[in-house]
Design a protein around this motif. Structure first.
Motif, short mmCIF file in Angstrom:
data_model
loop_
_atom_site.label_atom_id
_atom_site.label_comp_id
_atom_site.label_asym_id
_atom_site.label_seq_id
_atom_site.Cartn_x
_atom_site.Cartn_y
_atom_site.Cartn_z
N ALA A 195 25.15 40.53 80.97
CA ALA A 195 24.21 40.03 79.98
C ALA A 195 23.14 41.05 79.60
O ALA A 195 22.42 40.87 78.62
CB ALA A 195 23.53 38.76 80.49
N LEU A 196 23.05 42.14 80.35
CA LEU A 196 22.08 43.19 80.02
C LEU A 196 22.47 43.96 78.76
O LEU A 196 21.67 44.69 78.20
CB LEU A 196 21.89 44.14 81.20
CG LEU A 196 21.30 43.51 82.45
CD1 LEU A 196 21.28 44.51 83.60
CD2 LEU A 196 19.91 42.98 82.19
N LYS A 236 23.24 46.37 76.06
CA LYS A 236 23.09 47.81 75.84
C LYS A 236 22.47 48.53 77.02
O LYS A 236 22.59 49.74 77.15
CB LYS A 236 22.29 48.08 74.57
CG LYS A 236 20.86 47.63 74.64
CD LYS A 236 20.11 47.92 73.35
CE LYS A 236 18.74 47.34 73.39
NZ LYS A 236 17.66 48.17 73.60
N ASP A 237 21.80 47.81 77.90
CA ASP A 237 21.18 48.42 79.07
C ASP A 237 22.13 48.52 80.27
O ASP A 237 21.75 49.04 81.32
CB ASP A 237 19.92 47.64 79.48
CG ASP A 237 18.78 47.88 78.51
OD1 ASP A 237 18.62 49.02 78.04
OD2 ASP A 237 18.04 46.92 78.24
N MET A 238 23.36 48.02 80.14
CA MET A 238 24.31 48.06 81.25
C MET A 238 24.53 49.45 81.83
O MET A 238 24.60 49.59 83.05
CB MET A 238 25.66 47.46 80.83
CG MET A 238 25.71 45.97 80.87
SD MET A 238 27.25 45.27 80.25
CE MET A 238 28.47 46.04 81.27
N PRO A 239 24.60 50.51 81.01
CA PRO A 239 24.82 51.84 81.59
C PRO A 239 23.68 52.31 82.51
O PRO A 239 23.87 53.20 83.32
CB PRO A 239 24.93 52.76 80.36
CG PRO A 239 25.34 51.86 79.25
CD PRO A 239 24.71 50.53 79.55
N ARG A 240 22.52 51.71 82.40
CA ARG A 240 21.38 52.08 83.25
C ARG A 240 21.40 51.38 84.61
O ARG A 240 20.59 51.69 85.47
CB ARG A 240 20.07 51.72 82.53
CG ARG A 240 19.86 52.47 81.23
CD ARG A 240 18.63 51.98 80.49
NE ARG A 240 17.42 52.25 81.24
CZ ARG A 240 16.23 51.77 80.91
NH1 ARG A 240 16.10 51.00 79.84
NH2 ARG A 240 15.17 52.06 81.63
N VAL A 241 22.32 50.43 84.76
CA VAL A 241 22.34 49.57 85.95
C VAL A 241 23.72 49.65 86.61
O VAL A 241 24.74 49.72 85.94
CB VAL A 241 22.04 48.10 85.57
CG1 VAL A 241 22.03 47.21 86.78
CG2 VAL A 241 20.72 48.01 84.82
#
Length: 195
Positions: A103-104, A106-111
């Protein structure tokens, strides 16, 4: 004489208006201050608590847990410390936490989502987990000593574990766990320049 009575009435009327205006002015400025003071003293408000998880009071780092993996460098981590046995409720929690990660957007690559597990899954379940986006690490005695019981942790890109989410006891509460993780992660990622 009639003029002096009417002049007194006008003065009295004028004085009453002045007093009312003064009282109104004092009320407008003093009342909000008094209400704010009462609200603070009686703790009517949440005093700036915006995180859904619990802030860790004792410092804990990935190094303390023995997690010195290079793929974790400069990444936010959602760490799920699994229980010693994984019934259906546990499997549902794994799905909930993973869905929170997805559910993050566009921020998935940071996590990076990380599972800390013992030898609790069947061969088929292990195969299924390795196909997912989870980074799977064996639960070491060092981790068991520092992380008491199953929980979801959030670690910053500098290797500090900052938040803990307790797992719900009922399946109906899984949704609120997912929403809490998403809310915390989005807030952290929004204000973070690292990772």
């Amino acid at each position: 004489m009639a003029k002096s009575i009417s002049s007194n009435d006008t003065n009295n009327s004028s004085n009453k208006k002045n007093r009312r205006s003064l009282l109104l002015l004092i009320t407008v400025f003093i009342l909000p201050i008094l209400l704010a003071k009462l609200a603070l003293e009686n703790q009517w408000l949440d005093l700036g608590v915006t995180n859904q998880g619990e802030l860790l009071t004792q410092p804990l780092t990935l190094t303390d847990l023995g997690m010195n993996e290079p793929e974790f460098a400069q990444q936010w981590l959602i760490i799920y410390r699994l229980p010693s046995q994984c019934p259906d409720m546990c499997l549902h929690s794994i799905e909930t936490v993973h869905n929170s990660y997805v559910a993050l957007g566009k921020d998935m690559p940071r996590v990076t989502p990380v599972l800390l597990k013992g030898n609790i899954f069947s061969a088929q379940q292990n195969k299924q987990l390795t196909k997912s986006q989870w980074q799977i690490l064996a639960l070491t005695p060092q981790m068991k000593n520092l992380l008491h019981g199953p929980q979801v942790l959030i670690a910053d890109p500098l290797g500090n574990i900052i938040l803990s989410h307790q797992l719900p006891e009922q399946e109906q509460q899984q949704t609120s766990l997912g929403k809490a993780i998403i809310a915390d992660m989005k807030k952290l990622l929004k204000y973070s320049k690292v990772g």
